[in-house]
Design a protein around this motif. Structure first.
Motif, PDB file in Angstrom:
ATOM      1  N   LEU A  99       0.811  -1.210   0.000  1.00  0.00           N
ATOM      2  CA  LEU A  99       0.000   0.000   0.000  1.00  0.00           C
ATOM      3  C   LEU A  99       0.849   1.268   0.000  1.00  0.00           C
ATOM      4  O   LEU A  99       0.425   2.307  -0.519  1.00  0.00           O
ATOM      5  CB  LEU A  99      -0.935   0.004   1.210  1.00  0.00           C
ATOM      6  CG  LEU A  99      -2.006  -1.100   1.216  1.00  0.00           C
ATOM      7  CD1 LEU A  99      -2.805  -1.066   2.507  1.00  0.00           C
ATOM      8  CD2 LEU A  99      -2.934  -0.953   0.012  1.00  0.00           C
ATOM      9  N   THR A 100       2.037   1.201   0.587  1.00  0.00           N
ATOM     10  CA  THR A 100       2.911   2.389   0.647  1.00  0.00           C
ATOM     11  C   THR A 100       3.961   2.387  -0.455  1.00  0.00           C
ATOM     12  O   THR A 100       4.870   3.224  -0.436  1.00  0.00           O
ATOM     13  CB  THR A 100       3.612   2.463   2.008  1.00  0.00           C
ATOM     14  OG1 THR A 100       4.388   1.272   2.214  1.00  0.00           O
ATOM     15  CG2 THR A 100       2.599   2.597   3.138  1.00  0.00           C
ATOM     16  N   HIS A 101       3.870   1.439  -1.390  1.00  0.00           N
ATOM     17  CA  HIS A 101       4.791   1.377  -2.529  1.00  0.00           C
ATOM     18  C   HIS A 101       6.246   1.249  -2.073  1.00  0.00           C
ATOM     19  O   HIS A 101       7.117   2.023  -2.486  1.00  0.00           O
ATOM     20  CB  HIS A 101       4.629   2.596  -3.433  1.00  0.00           C
ATOM     21  CG  HIS A 101       3.229   2.803  -3.919  1.00  0.00           C
ATOM     22  ND1 HIS A 101       2.637   2.003  -4.870  1.00  0.00           N
ATOM     23  CD2 HIS A 101       2.276   3.720  -3.562  1.00  0.00           C
ATOM     24  CE1 HIS A 101       1.402   2.405  -5.103  1.00  0.00           C
ATOM     25  NE2 HIS A 101       1.152   3.447  -4.311  1.00  0.00           N
ATOM     26  N   GLY A 102       6.501   0.260  -1.236  1.00  0.00           N
ATOM     27  CA  GLY A 102       7.865  -0.041  -0.827  1.00  0.00           C
ATOM     28  C   GLY A 102       8.300   0.596   0.468  1.00  0.00           C
ATOM     29  O   GLY A 102       9.450   0.416   0.886  1.00  0.00           O
ATOM     30  N   GLY A 111      14.807   6.481   5.897  1.00  0.00           N
ATOM     31  CA  GLY A 111      14.827   7.115   4.581  1.00  0.00           C
ATOM     32  C   GLY A 111      15.071   6.157   3.450  1.00  0.00           C
ATOM     33  O   GLY A 111      15.888   6.443   2.560  1.00  0.00           O
ATOM     34  N   GLY A 112      14.390   5.010   3.441  1.00  0.00           N
ATOM     35  CA  GLY A 112      14.583   4.023   2.386  1.00  0.00           C
ATOM     36  C   GLY A 112      13.267   3.613   1.748  1.00  0.00           C
ATOM     37  O   GLY A 112      12.182   3.879   2.266  1.00  0.00           O
ATOM     38  N   ARG A 113      13.371   2.974   0.605  1.00  0.00           N
ATOM     39  CA  ARG A 113      12.206   2.450  -0.114  1.00  0.00           C
ATOM     40  C   ARG A 113      12.636   1.194  -0.856  1.00  0.00           C
ATOM     41  O   ARG A 113      13.721   1.168  -1.454  1.00  0.00           O
ATOM     42  CB  ARG A 113      11.665   3.485  -1.107  1.00  0.00           C
ATOM     43  CG  ARG A 113      10.455   2.996  -1.904  1.00  0.00           C
ATOM     44  CD  ARG A 113      10.160   3.918  -3.087  1.00  0.00           C
ATOM     45  NE  ARG A 113       9.824   5.255  -2.661  1.00  0.00           N
ATOM     46  CZ  ARG A 113       8.591   5.646  -2.332  1.00  0.00           C
ATOM     47  NH1 ARG A 113       7.596   4.784  -2.367  1.00  0.00           N
ATOM     48  NH2 ARG A 113       8.371   6.893  -1.970  1.00  0.00           N
ATOM     49  N   ILE A 114      11.799   0.179  -0.846  1.00  0.00           N
ATOM     50  CA  ILE A 114      12.085  -1.054  -1.580  1.00  0.00           C
ATOM     51  C   ILE A 114      11.728  -0.847  -3.051  1.00  0.00           C
ATOM     52  O   ILE A 114      10.597  -0.467  -3.374  1.00  0.00           O
ATOM     53  CB  ILE A 114      11.290  -2.241  -0.994  1.00  0.00           C
ATOM     54  CG1 ILE A 114      11.727  -2.515   0.442  1.00  0.00           C
ATOM     55  CG2 ILE A 114      11.503  -3.489  -1.843  1.00  0.00           C
ATOM     56  CD1 ILE A 114      13.189  -2.877   0.591  1.00  0.00           C
ATOM     57  N   VAL A 115      12.706  -1.083  -3.927  1.00  0.00           N
ATOM     58  CA  VAL A 115      12.495  -0.978  -5.367  1.00  0.00           C
ATOM     59  C   VAL A 115      13.073  -2.221  -6.035  1.00  0.00           C
ATOM     60  O   VAL A 115      13.837  -2.973  -5.435  1.00  0.00           O
ATOM     61  CB  VAL A 115      13.161   0.286  -5.953  1.00  0.00           C
ATOM     62  CG1 VAL A 115      12.537   1.540  -5.370  1.00  0.00           C
ATOM     63  CG2 VAL A 115      14.662   0.275  -5.697  1.00  0.00           C
ATOM     64  N   ARG A 116      12.710  -2.425  -7.290  1.00  0.00           N
ATOM     65  CA  ARG A 116      13.284  -3.522  -8.057  1.00  0.00           C
ATOM     66  C   ARG A 116      14.739  -3.221  -8.388  1.00  0.00           C
ATOM     67  O   ARG A 116      15.177  -2.068  -8.328  1.00  0.00           O
ATOM     68  CB  ARG A 116      12.499  -3.768  -9.349  1.00  0.00           C
ATOM     69  CG  ARG A 116      11.026  -4.076  -9.151  1.00  0.00           C
ATOM     70  CD  ARG A 116      10.434  -4.687 -10.425  1.00  0.00           C
ATOM     71  NE  ARG A 116      10.724  -3.879 -11.595  1.00  0.00           N
ATOM     72  CZ  ARG A 116       9.887  -3.009 -12.134  1.00  0.00           C
ATOM     73  NH1 ARG A 116       8.706  -2.800 -11.575  1.00  0.00           N
ATOM     74  NH2 ARG A 116      10.210  -2.331 -13.214  1.00  0.00           N
ATOM     75  N   VAL A 117      15.500  -4.249  -8.744  1.00  0.00           N
ATOM     76  CA  VAL A 117      16.916  -4.045  -9.047  1.00  0.00           C
ATOM     77  C   VAL A 117      17.114  -3.186 -10.284  1.00  0.00           C
ATOM     78  O   VAL A 117      18.188  -2.590 -10.457  1.00  0.00           O
ATOM     79  CB  VAL A 117      17.629  -5.403  -9.223  1.00  0.00           C
ATOM     80  CG1 VAL A 117      17.701  -6.158  -7.913  1.00  0.00           C
ATOM     81  CG2 VAL A 117      16.931  -6.255 -10.284  1.00  0.00           C
ATOM     82  N   ASP A 118      16.098  -3.078 -11.140  1.00  0.00           N
ATOM     83  CA  ASP A 118      16.206  -2.208 -12.307  1.00  0.00           C
ATOM     84  C   ASP A 118      15.721  -0.800 -12.018  1.00  0.00           C
ATOM     85  O   ASP A 118      15.643   0.034 -12.930  1.00  0.00           O
ATOM     86  CB  ASP A 118      15.438  -2.795 -13.492  1.00  0.00           C
ATOM     87  CG  ASP A 118      13.947  -2.945 -13.210  1.00  0.00           C
ATOM     88  OD1 ASP A 118      13.523  -2.675 -12.062  1.00  0.00           O
ATOM     89  OD2 ASP A 118      13.203  -3.349 -14.139  1.00  0.00           O
ATOM     90  N   GLY A 119      15.398  -0.504 -10.756  1.00  0.00           N
ATOM     91  CA  GLY A 119      14.970   0.828 -10.368  1.00  0.00           C
ATOM     92  C   GLY A 119      13.479   1.049 -10.402  1.00  0.00           C
ATOM     93  O   GLY A 119      13.008   2.107  -9.981  1.00  0.00           O
ATOM     94  N   GLY A 120      12.697   0.074 -10.896  1.00  0.00           N
ATOM     95  CA  GLY A 120      11.252   0.220 -10.965  1.00  0.00           C
ATOM     96  C   GLY A 120      10.585   0.020  -9.617  1.00  0.00           C
ATOM     97  O   GLY A 120      11.202  -0.450  -8.648  1.00  0.00           O
ATOM     98  N   ALA A 121       9.302   0.360  -9.552  1.00  0.00           N
ATOM     99  CA  ALA A 121       8.549   0.225  -8.303  1.00  0.00           C
ATOM    100  C   ALA A 121       8.245  -1.240  -8.020  1.00  0.00           C
ATOM    101  O   ALA A 121       7.920  -2.016  -8.925  1.00  0.00           O
ATOM    102  CB  ALA A 121       7.249   1.030  -8.391  1.00  0.00           C
ATOM    103  N   ALA A 122       8.374  -1.638  -6.758  1.00  0.00           N
ATOM    104  CA  ALA A 122       8.053  -2.996  -6.338  1.00  0.00           C
ATOM    105  C   ALA A 122       6.547  -3.116  -6.136  1.00  0.00           C
ATOM    106  O   ALA A 122       5.881  -2.159  -5.729  1.00  0.00           O
ATOM    107  CB  ALA A 122       8.802  -3.344  -5.057  1.00  0.00           C
ATOM    108  N   GLY A 123       6.004  -4.298  -6.400  1.00  0.00           N
ATOM    109  CA  GLY A 123       4.565  -4.529  -6.284  1.00  0.00           C
ATOM    110  C   GLY A 123       4.235  -5.571  -5.245  1.00  0.00           C
ATOM    111  O   GLY A 123       5.056  -5.932  -4.383  1.00  0.00           O
ATOM    112  N   PHE A 124       2.996  -6.094  -5.340  1.00  0.00           N
ATOM    113  CA  PHE A 124       2.520  -7.069  -4.350  1.00  0.00           C
ATOM    114  C   PHE A 124       3.354  -8.349  -4.372  1.00  0.00           C
ATOM    115  O   PHE A 124       3.676  -8.914  -3.327  1.00  0.00           O
ATOM    116  CB  PHE A 124       1.050  -7.398  -4.625  1.00  0.00           C
ATOM    117  CG  PHE A 124       0.555  -8.582  -3.834  1.00  0.00           C
ATOM    118  CD1 PHE A 124       0.262  -8.456  -2.478  1.00  0.00           C
ATOM    119  CD2 PHE A 124       0.399  -9.824  -4.436  1.00  0.00           C
ATOM    120  CE1 PHE A 124      -0.185  -9.551  -1.748  1.00  0.00           C
ATOM    121  CE2 PHE A 124      -0.035 -10.915  -3.714  1.00  0.00           C
ATOM    122  CZ  PHE A 124      -0.332 -10.779  -2.363  1.00  0.00           C
TER     123      PHE A 124
END
Length: 281
Positions: A99-102, A111-124
């Motif tokens: 719900l909080t997009h990582g 001050g962090g956010r979970i993202v994909r290794v290619d820099g894209g947004a992580a999903g469910f």
């Protein structure tokens, strides 16, 4: 002379390889510089998130003890206990991250956010895999597996990140104040005849970062880095003035900036003239 060229080429290749560790390629094949959250900050964020999960589960235990008289069926009690475990340590982390997009409470703190290794947004899917593997590596092993895995990966990725193809990217960076630079005295005549070609983006960025941080460096390190950068940039500067390496880098940066600004200004004027002609027609 012939031995110096391979060594400088190898140094350039090595520095470029180091740069690629902190870069991802966008869909347009543009290199984007990223910065992962460090291991100890990730551990601090995990402690905060773990405390939230344990608080939810302990809240269930408190309610269970309060309502123990009304729960006469032991099978129902066990089922509720399993549901509470799954909810606290799997469903809640997965739902919050999705719900909080990582983001999460711990990652907001560091001050962090979970993202994909290619820099894209992580999903469910990424959140579910991370939460599922996290039950084993974080809670069943008291964080030992997650800490060891993060210590031996370049981006401090835990086992769940490696399986899901994600990492924790730093999104809170200090605000940089631009430091104006001017043409060094004595190089005005050189600037009138010099030609500074467009440098590769990585080299130009490294020179800019060096000029910003040069006052904080030790004199020996400052001189060494300036000499190395000038050795790479000299192929784009003609002629190279007889001045200290750092002064040459400053002069080349100023000259290139002024000429690019002038080119942009001329392009804007040309567009305005063409637009005026179109309006007149």
């Amino acid at each position: 002379m012939s031995d110096a060229l391979p060594s400088s080429t190898a140094a350039s290749a090595h520095s470029a390889a180091l740069d690629r560790d902190d870069e991802v390629l966008s869909g347009e094949a543009v290199a984007i510089e990223v910065q992962p959250v460090g291991l100890f900050l990730r551990a601090l964020g995990a402690l905060i998130d773990g405390a939230l999960c344990w608080a939810i589960y302990l809240g269930y235990i408190a309610v269970r003890l309060w309502l123990i008289v009304t729960i006469a069926d032991s099978a129902l009690d066990r089922i509720l206990g399993v549901l509470a475990l799954v909810t606290a340590f799997l469903v809640v982390p997965c739902a919050i991250e999705t719900l909080t997009h990582g983001r999460s409470l711990g990652r907001l703190a560091v001050g962090g956010r979970i993202v994909r290794v290619d820099g894209g947004a992580a999903g469910f899917r990424h959140a579910f895999i991370r939460a599922l593997v996290g039950v084993f590596e974080t809670y069943m092993t008291f964080g030992a597996v997650a800490f060891l895995t993060g210590a031996f990966t370049a981006r401090s990725q835990r086992l769940g990140d490696l399986v899901a193809g994600t990492y924790c990217q730093k999104v809170r960076t200090p605000r940089l104040s631009p430091r104006p630079i001017a043409m060094p005295p004595g190089l005005e005549a050189w600037a009138a005849i010099a030609d500074v070609a467009r440098m590769p983006d990585r080299l130009a960025r490294r020179i800019s970062q060096f000029l910003d941080s040069a006052p904080q460096l030790l004199p020996a390190a400052r001189a060494r880095i300036a000499q190395e950068l000038l050795a790479e940039a000299s192929a784009f500067i003609s002629p190279v003035p007889a001045a200290p390496p750092e002064v040459v880098l400053v002069a080349a940066t100023v000259l290139r900036r002024e000429r690019e600004s002038r080119a942009l200004r001329l392009a804007d004027e040309r567009v305005q003239k063409l637009s005026g002609l179109d309006v007149g027609v």
